[in-house]
Scaffold this active site. Sequence first.
Site, PDB file in Angstrom:
ATOM      1  N   GLU A  21     -17.450  -3.048 -18.885  1.00 53.97           N
ATOM      2  CA  GLU A  21     -18.632  -3.679 -18.267  1.00 53.97           C
ATOM      3  C   GLU A  21     -19.899  -3.161 -18.917  1.00 53.97           C
ATOM      4  O   GLU A  21     -20.042  -1.948 -19.088  1.00 53.97           O
ATOM      5  CB  GLU A  21     -18.650  -3.401 -16.763  1.00 53.97           C
ATOM      6  N   HIS A  35     -19.802  -8.453 -11.444  1.00 56.53           N
ATOM      7  CA  HIS A  35     -19.781  -7.260 -10.572  1.00 56.53           C
ATOM      8  C   HIS A  35     -20.892  -7.360  -9.511  1.00 56.53           C
ATOM      9  O   HIS A  35     -21.709  -6.443  -9.358  1.00 56.53           O
ATOM     10  CB  HIS A  35     -19.923  -5.967 -11.385  1.00 56.53           C
ATOM     11  N   ASP A  86       0.866  -1.182   0.000  1.00 61.65           N
ATOM     12  CA  ASP A  86       0.000   0.000   0.000  1.00 61.65           C
ATOM     13  C   ASP A  86       0.901   1.229   0.000  1.00 61.65           C
ATOM     14  O   ASP A  86       2.072   1.161   0.370  1.00 61.65           O
ATOM     15  CB  ASP A  86      -0.912   0.007   1.247  1.00 61.65           C
ATOM     16  N   ALA A  88     -20.805  -6.768  -4.142  1.00 63.92           N
ATOM     17  CA  ALA A  88     -21.439  -5.924  -3.113  1.00 63.92           C
ATOM     18  C   ALA A  88     -22.920  -6.249  -2.932  1.00 63.92           C
ATOM     19  O   ALA A  88     -23.597  -5.613  -2.127  1.00 63.92           O
ATOM     20  CB  ALA A  88     -21.265  -4.453  -3.478  1.00 63.92           C
TER      21      ALA A  88
HETATM   22  P1  NAD Z   1     -10.074   2.115   0.515  1.00 63.58           P
HETATM   23  O1  NAD Z   1      -9.959   3.514   0.009  1.00 63.58           O
HETATM   24  O2  NAD Z   1     -10.471   1.905   1.935  1.00 63.58           O
HETATM   25  O3  NAD Z   1      -8.681   1.344   0.282  1.00 63.58           O
HETATM   26  C1  NAD Z   1      -7.911   1.469  -0.883  1.00 63.58           C
HETATM   27  C2  NAD Z   1      -6.440   1.318  -0.501  1.00 63.58           C
HETATM   28  O4  NAD Z   1      -5.655   1.275  -1.691  1.00 63.58           O
HETATM   29  C3  NAD Z   1      -5.920   2.475   0.351  1.00 63.58           C
HETATM   30  O5  NAD Z   1      -5.308   1.980   1.529  1.00 63.58           O
HETATM   31  C4  NAD Z   1      -4.908   3.160  -0.566  1.00 63.58           C
HETATM   32  O6  NAD Z   1      -3.828   3.761   0.132  1.00 63.58           O
HETATM   33  C5  NAD Z   1      -4.456   1.997  -1.428  1.00 63.58           C
HETATM   34  N1  NAD Z   1      -3.824   2.402  -2.686  1.00 63.58           N
HETATM   35  C6  NAD Z   1      -4.189   3.408  -3.517  1.00 63.58           C
HETATM   36  N2  NAD Z   1      -3.340   3.457  -4.579  1.00 63.58           N
HETATM   37  C7  NAD Z   1      -2.446   2.460  -4.406  1.00 63.58           C
HETATM   38  C8  NAD Z   1      -1.322   2.006  -5.154  1.00 63.58           C
HETATM   39  N3  NAD Z   1      -0.960   2.588  -6.310  1.00 63.58           N
HETATM   40  N4  NAD Z   1      -0.615   0.962  -4.680  1.00 63.58           N
HETATM   41  C9  NAD Z   1      -0.957   0.362  -3.493  1.00 63.58           C
HETATM   42  N5  NAD Z   1      -2.007   0.754  -2.745  1.00 63.58           N
HETATM   43  C10 NAD Z   1      -2.736   1.791  -3.195  1.00 63.58           C
HETATM   44  O7  NAD Z   1     -11.088   1.382  -0.465  1.00 63.58           O
HETATM   45  P2  NAD Z   1     -11.891   0.030  -0.215  1.00 63.58           P
HETATM   46  O8  NAD Z   1     -13.197   0.335   0.441  1.00 63.58           O
HETATM   47  O9  NAD Z   1     -11.008  -0.965   0.421  1.00 63.58           O
HETATM   48  O10 NAD Z   1     -12.218  -0.362  -1.727  1.00 63.58           O
HETATM   49  C11 NAD Z   1     -11.182  -0.643  -2.659  1.00 63.58           C
HETATM   50  C12 NAD Z   1     -11.725  -0.651  -4.059  1.00 63.58           C
HETATM   51  O11 NAD Z   1     -12.593  -1.774  -4.206  1.00 63.58           O
HETATM   52  C13 NAD Z   1     -12.636   0.548  -4.401  1.00 63.58           C
HETATM   53  O12 NAD Z   1     -11.895   1.652  -4.852  1.00 63.58           O
HETATM   54  C14 NAD Z   1     -13.549   0.003  -5.480  1.00 63.58           C
HETATM   55  O13 NAD Z   1     -13.033   0.295  -6.753  1.00 63.58           O
HETATM   56  C15 NAD Z   1     -13.509  -1.505  -5.255  1.00 63.58           C
HETATM   57  N6  NAD Z   1     -14.837  -2.015  -4.865  1.00 63.58           N
HETATM   58  C16 NAD Z   1     -15.434  -2.966  -5.644  1.00 63.58           C
HETATM   59  C17 NAD Z   1     -16.675  -3.464  -5.287  1.00 63.58           C
HETATM   60  C18 NAD Z   1     -17.358  -4.518  -6.102  1.00 63.58           C
HETATM   61  O14 NAD Z   1     -18.587  -4.557  -6.137  1.00 63.58           O
HETATM   62  N7  NAD Z   1     -16.630  -5.414  -6.735  1.00 63.58           N
HETATM   63  C19 NAD Z   1     -17.341  -2.962  -4.157  1.00 63.58           C
HETATM   64  C20 NAD Z   1     -16.685  -2.038  -3.362  1.00 63.58           C
HETATM   65  C21 NAD Z   1     -15.434  -1.559  -3.715  1.00 63.58           C
END
Ligand code: NAD
Length: 340
Positions: free
Chosen positions: A264, A283, A173, A286
Site C-alpha cells: 500500500e 483502505h 476462528d 474505517a
Molecule cells: P479482533 O482481534 O477482534 O478479531 C480477530 C479474530 O481473528 C479473533 O477472533 C482471532 O481469534 C481470529 N484469528 C486470529 N488468527 C486466526 C487464524 N489463523 N485463523 C482464524 N481466526 C484467526 O479484530 P477485529 O477488530 O475484528 O479486526 C480484524 C482485522 O481487521 C484487524 O486485525 C485489522 O487488520 C483489520 N482492520 C482493517 C480495517 C480497515 O480499515 N480496512 C479497519 C480495522 C481493522
Amino acid sequence: MYRRPTILSLTTMREEGMSLLRAAGDLHMASALTPEVLQREIQNADALVVRTAGTIDAALMDAAPKLRVIGRHGVGYDQIDIPAATERGIQVVYTPGANVIAVAEHALAFAIGLSKHFPQQMLALREGRYNDRTKLVGFDLPGRTLGIIGFGRIGRRLATLAHALGMRILYNDLVAAPLKLETHLGAHRVSLDHLLGEADIVSLHVPLDDSTRRIMNARTIALMKPGGYLINTCRGPVVDEYAVAQALDSGQLGGYAADVYDVEPPPADHPLIGRSDCLLTPHSAAQTVEGLINMARGVAEDVIAVLRGQLPANPVNNPDDVAASRARLGKPPLTDGFPI
Ligand code: NAD
C-alpha cells in the site's frame, strides 16, 4: 521541575483526539515518515502516535530512550514490532472496537455490491452497453451462506448484519464464540476447508500474522465454491493477489472485493485494479465520521492514561511484562507518570 511530555504524531487525526493530545503535552507532527527523519524526530518523545503508515521497529525505538507509549490510531498493529516494544518497556495501545461498525458495514456493502454485479453493471452503463443489465444476473442474500474467517469484533458485527438479512453464517476462528452468540446468530464454527466449500461469500477478518499470511492462496481458493465471492477488508498479505487474479480468469472466483492490498499504496501494474470483476476501495473502510472520532479519542485517551501513570484501557502488550522490562532496564516505572 515539571516537564510537559513530548508527543510525536506521525498522523493527523480528528480534532476530538488532537485537542486532547495538545492539552496533555507538547505535540509535534513528524515532518516525513522515512526512517532517517523519524529517528531524528523521535529522540525526545515520551509518546508516539501512529496510524497505518510508518514502520515502528526496534531501531526506531532505540532512537527514543524516553519513549513510554506507542498509540495506534486503529486496529491492526502489524507495522509495530510488539516484542521489541515489550523488551524496551514501551507500552503499546490501540483502539479496538472504534471502527468495528464502519468496517463491518463496508464488508456488507462489498457483499451486496458483488452479489448484484455493481462493478460490471457500472462499467456496462459507462460504456453504453445498457442491455448488458439483463445478462448480469445477481442473487439475493437471504438463504445464502456467508463464511467469516476471523470471528472477532468485526467478524461478529458483520455476522449480526448478515443474520438480519437472512444469511446463513459459518465461521472459522482459533477460538469458539460464546454459545449464546452462536445460537443467537445461528452461526456454526467449522474448519477452514469446510467453510470454503460451503460459503457463497467468504469474508476475511483476521489480523495479519504468521498464521494468516496468504491464508487465501491458489490451494484454498480452489476449495471455494466455483464462482464464489471473496472479500478482504483486513490486511492485503492475507490474500495472494496473483492467485485471486488467476481464479477470476478461470471463473473459480466470481468476484473479489478488497479494501487492502499486499503493498500500500498498490503499484500501477497491480493485478486486480481496473478489473470489472473487482470492487476495490483504497483502505477507506474505517473512514466514517463515527469511526474516525472513536479512533482519535480512543488513542489519545489511552496514550494520556499511560503518560499519567495509569493502566491503559486497550493495551496491546501486557502492562505487567512492560513493567518487568522497565525494572530490568532500570527505567522509571510507568506508574511514575506526568501530572497531566
Ligand atoms: P479482533 O482481534 O477482534 O478479531 C480477530 C479474530 O481473528 C479473533 O477472533 C482471532 O481469534 C481470529 N484469528 C486470529 N488468527 C486466526 C487464524 N489463523 N485463523 C482464524 N481466526 C484467526 O479484530 P477485529 O477488530 O475484528 O479486526 C480484524 C482485522 O481487521 C484487524 O486485525 C485489522 O487488520 C483489520 N482492520 C482493517 C480495517 C480497515 O480499515 N480496512 C479497519 C480495522 C481493522
